[in-house]
Design an enzyme around this catalytic site. Structure first.
Site, PDB file in Angstrom:
ATOM      1  N   ASN A  93      22.424  -0.107 -10.784  1.00 39.19           N
ATOM      2  CA  ASN A  93      22.778   0.809 -11.870  1.00 39.19           C
ATOM      3  C   ASN A  93      22.753   2.252 -11.378  1.00 39.19           C
ATOM      4  OD1 ASN A  93      19.906   0.414 -11.775  1.00 39.19           O
ATOM      5  ND2 ASN A  93      19.694   1.285 -13.819  1.00 39.19           N
ATOM      6  N   ILE A  94      23.601   3.056 -11.970  1.00 37.66           N
ATOM      7  CA  ILE A  94      23.715   4.473 -11.619  1.00 37.66           C
ATOM      8  C   ILE A  94      23.635   5.258 -12.921  1.00 37.66           C
ATOM      9  CG2 ILE A  94      25.127   6.259 -10.554  1.00 37.66           C
ATOM     10  CD1 ILE A  94      26.511   3.964  -8.951  1.00 37.66           C
ATOM     11  N   GLU A  95      22.513   5.975 -13.069  1.00 33.87           N
ATOM     12  CA  GLU A  95      22.263   6.742 -14.286  1.00 33.87           C
ATOM     13  C   GLU A  95      22.688   8.189 -14.079  1.00 33.87           C
ATOM     14  OE1 GLU A  95      18.417   5.047 -16.377  1.00 33.87           O
ATOM     15  OE2 GLU A  95      18.132   7.068 -15.623  1.00 33.87           O
ATOM     16  N   CYS A 153      26.165   0.104 -15.286  1.00 31.81           N
ATOM     17  CA  CYS A 153      25.203  -0.957 -14.974  1.00 31.81           C
ATOM     18  C   CYS A 153      25.463  -1.577 -13.597  1.00 31.81           C
ATOM     19  CB  CYS A 153      25.291  -2.069 -16.012  1.00 31.81           C
ATOM     20  SG  CYS A 153      24.983  -1.542 -17.695  1.00 31.81           S
ATOM     21  N   GLU A 191      25.721  -4.730 -12.814  1.00 31.03           N
ATOM     22  CA  GLU A 191      26.712  -5.813 -12.834  1.00 31.03           C
ATOM     23  C   GLU A 191      28.123  -5.246 -12.681  1.00 31.03           C
ATOM     24  OE1 GLU A 191      24.230  -5.177 -14.934  1.00 31.03           O
ATOM     25  OE2 GLU A 191      23.604  -6.979 -16.030  1.00 31.03           O
ATOM     26  N   CYS A 247      23.773  -6.659 -20.382  1.00 30.86           N
ATOM     27  CA  CYS A 247      24.078  -6.051 -21.683  1.00 30.86           C
ATOM     28  C   CYS A 247      25.446  -6.531 -22.177  1.00 30.86           C
ATOM     29  CB  CYS A 247      24.046  -4.529 -21.563  1.00 30.86           C
ATOM     30  SG  CYS A 247      25.505  -3.805 -20.775  1.00 30.86           S
ATOM     31  N   CYS A 298      28.517  -5.443 -20.111  1.00 32.41           N
ATOM     32  CA  CYS A 298      28.673  -6.197 -18.860  1.00 32.41           C
ATOM     33  C   CYS A 298      29.135  -7.621 -19.111  1.00 32.41           C
ATOM     34  CB  CYS A 298      27.373  -6.196 -18.070  1.00 32.41           C
ATOM     35  SG  CYS A 298      27.040  -4.588 -17.330  1.00 32.41           S
TER      36      CYS A 298
HETATM   37 ZN   LIG Z   1      25.331  -3.725 -18.522  1.00 31.60          ZN
END
Ligand SMILES: [Zn+2]
Length: 129
Positions: free
Chosen positions: A38-40, A49, A51, A82, A85
């Protein structure tokens, strides 16, 4: 290295400075394995996310046939993908009933489903005119 071990290794590459919720994903696509994390982003809604970063890497490599998914988080019980995804992965699942999705964490806990179980009666491009 198993798909689950790769997801665990990918989790270490997550960029999650705000939530600290690190996620790694590893996907088998068209017989090849692709990893993601994941990359916030400070503008939170732009976060992506693990995935989807993994599936995006697969598409860029020309691989489109999703076969298996492993996701690693620190959550207990292990977090499932989620909703966004689930829909994103569904796009690349020729047979969602045959795509196994396994969620793990560092404690050795695991849960698994098929993609069809996670997104029953999902919308796909097959429904477009
Ligand atoms: Zn997701």
């Amino acid at each position: 290295m198993s798909l689950e071990d790769r997801a665990k290794a990918a989790q270490q590459k997550a960029y999650a400075p705000y939530s600290k919720f690190k996620v790694g994903a590893s996907l088998r696509v068209s017989g090849q394995v692709f990893d993601g994390a994941n990359i916030e982003i400070a503008s939170y809604s732009l976060t992506i996310c693990a995935e989807r970063t993994a599936m995006s890497a697969a598409v860029v490599a020309g691989a489109h046939d999703l076969e298996e998914v492993a996701v690693c988080t620190d959550a207990s019980p292990p977090s499932s993908p989620c909703g966004a995804c689930r829909q994103f992965l569904y796009e690349f699942a020729r047979d969602p009933k045959a795509v196994k999705v396994t969620a793990i964490n560092g404690k050795g806990e695991r849960r698994s489903w098929t993609l069809a179980e996670l997104l029953p009666d999902g919308f796909s491009g097959r429904e477009l005119p």
